[in-house]
Design a protein around this motif. Structure first.
Motif, PDB file in Angstrom:
ATOM      1  N   THR A  37      41.835  34.312  28.012  1.00 31.07           N
ATOM      2  CA  THR A  37      41.089  33.862  29.177  1.00 31.07           C
ATOM      3  C   THR A  37      41.991  33.974  30.445  1.00 31.07           C
ATOM      4  N   VAL A  38      41.795  34.686  31.397  1.00 30.62           N
ATOM      5  CA  VAL A  38      42.662  34.715  32.437  1.00 30.62           C
ATOM      6  C   VAL A  38      41.849  34.074  33.856  1.00 30.62           C
ATOM      7  N   THR A  39      42.390  33.111  34.310  1.00 29.05           N
ATOM      8  CA  THR A  39      41.956  32.207  35.553  1.00 29.05           C
ATOM      9  C   THR A  39      42.750  32.517  36.535  1.00 29.05           C
ATOM     10  N   ILE A  40      42.130  32.876  37.628  1.00 26.25           N
ATOM     11  CA  ILE A  40      43.007  33.313  38.936  1.00 26.25           C
ATOM     12  C   ILE A  40      42.244  32.490  40.020  1.00 26.25           C
ATOM     13  N   SER A  41      42.979  31.767  40.784  1.00 24.86           N
ATOM     14  CA  SER A  41      42.614  31.227  41.978  1.00 24.86           C
ATOM     15  C   SER A  41      43.516  31.238  43.279  1.00 24.86           C
ATOM     16  N   LYS A  42      43.118  31.091  44.401  1.00 25.88           N
ATOM     17  CA  LYS A  42      43.802  31.044  45.724  1.00 25.88           C
ATOM     18  C   LYS A  42      44.570  32.295  45.959  1.00 25.88           C
ATOM     19  N   SER A  43      44.080  33.495  45.291  1.00 25.51           N
ATOM     20  CA  SER A  43      44.689  34.728  45.590  1.00 25.51           C
ATOM     21  C   SER A  43      44.471  35.273  47.084  1.00 25.51           C
ATOM     22  N   GLY A  44      43.523  34.617  47.893  1.00 26.03           N
ATOM     23  CA  GLY A  44      43.379  35.321  49.126  1.00 26.03           C
ATOM     24  C   GLY A  44      42.454  36.496  48.988  1.00 26.03           C
ATOM     25  N   HIS A  45      42.004  36.858  47.835  1.00 21.92           N
ATOM     26  CA  HIS A  45      41.129  38.097  47.513  1.00 21.92           C
ATOM     27  C   HIS A  45      39.917  37.488  46.711  1.00 21.92           C
ATOM     28  N   ASP A  49      39.724  36.230  42.486  1.00 17.56           N
ATOM     29  CA  ASP A  49      39.765  35.024  41.916  1.00 17.56           C
ATOM     30  C   ASP A  49      38.417  34.930  40.968  1.00 17.56           C
ATOM     31  N   GLY A  50      38.690  34.085  40.048  1.00 23.08           N
ATOM     32  CA  GLY A  50      37.713  33.852  38.713  1.00 23.08           C
ATOM     33  C   GLY A  50      38.334  33.861  37.678  1.00 23.08           C
ATOM     34  N   THR A  51      37.367  33.712  36.566  1.00 24.81           N
ATOM     35  CA  THR A  51      37.930  33.421  35.147  1.00 24.81           C
ATOM     36  C   THR A  51      37.176  34.751  34.587  1.00 24.81           C
ATOM     37  N   PHE A  52      38.175  35.302  33.607  1.00 19.95           N
ATOM     38  CA  PHE A  52      37.847  36.748  32.994  1.00 19.95           C
ATOM     39  C   PHE A  52      38.342  36.626  31.586  1.00 19.95           C
ATOM     40  N   ALA A 104      47.649  31.208  38.617  1.00 17.29           N
ATOM     41  CA  ALA A 104      46.908  31.664  37.447  1.00 17.29           C
ATOM     42  C   ALA A 104      47.232  31.201  36.067  1.00 17.29           C
ATOM     43  N   ARG A 105      46.194  30.875  35.233  1.00 20.17           N
ATOM     44  CA  ARG A 105      46.557  30.355  33.960  1.00 20.17           C
ATOM     45  C   ARG A 105      45.816  31.159  33.133  1.00 20.17           C
TER      46      ARG A 105
END
Length: 145
Positions: A37-45, A49-52, A104-105
């Motif tokens: 599970t890949v979680t991205i935040s604050k990317s500016g895009h 951003d989101g959880t995939f 990201a986590r």
């Protein structure tokens, strides 16, 4: 475990059939349980951003936007014997550059082990670590000084 059973079976069959020469190396396949599970935040895009969910087995799956490329990149790390989730060594000297606020986590299981890794773009080492995992993590080219 399955790989060992297949290899043992091939060796036994080859021994019974006569000298067939050396066996070709088995490919480094992901196990069916490779799921992250890949979680991205604050990317500016907004699209980044989101959880995939990323699943790498016989074929790439999940809802990760670049699943095939991401699984290929993880396989490259495995073939090189590298741990793409390892943190930056505490004694490493890193440049003081800021690559943005993205974080990201990645959690789940990869190659039979539990993964719980955090990524940022807080300095040169962290930027390099993030970029080294593209396209598992999105390509972010903006750098703020």
């Amino acid at each position: 475990m399955l790989r060992r059973l297949v290899l043992a079976s091939l060796v036994t069959s080859a021994a019974g059939a006569g000298a067939l020469g050396p066996l070709p190396p088995l490919p480094l396949l992901s196990s069916p349980s490779d799921a992250l599970t890949v979680t991205i935040s604050k990317s500016g895009h907004r699209s980044a951003d989101g959880t995939f969910r990323l699943e790498c087995g016989d074929k790439a799956g999940g809802d990760h936007p670049a699943a095939t490329g991401a699984c290929t990149r993880l396989a490259e790390h495995a073939e090189a014997g590298a741990d793409p989730f390892a943190p930056v060594a505490k004694d490493r000297i890193c440049s003081l550059q800021h690559g943005g606020d993205a974080v990201a986590r990645i959690t789940g299981e990869w190659r039979g082990r539990t993964v719980d890794a955090r990524f940022s773009r807080a300095d040169g080492c962290e930027i390099e670590r993030w970029d080294n995992l593209t396209p598992v993590l999105p390509r972010l080219s903006h750098v703020r000084g």
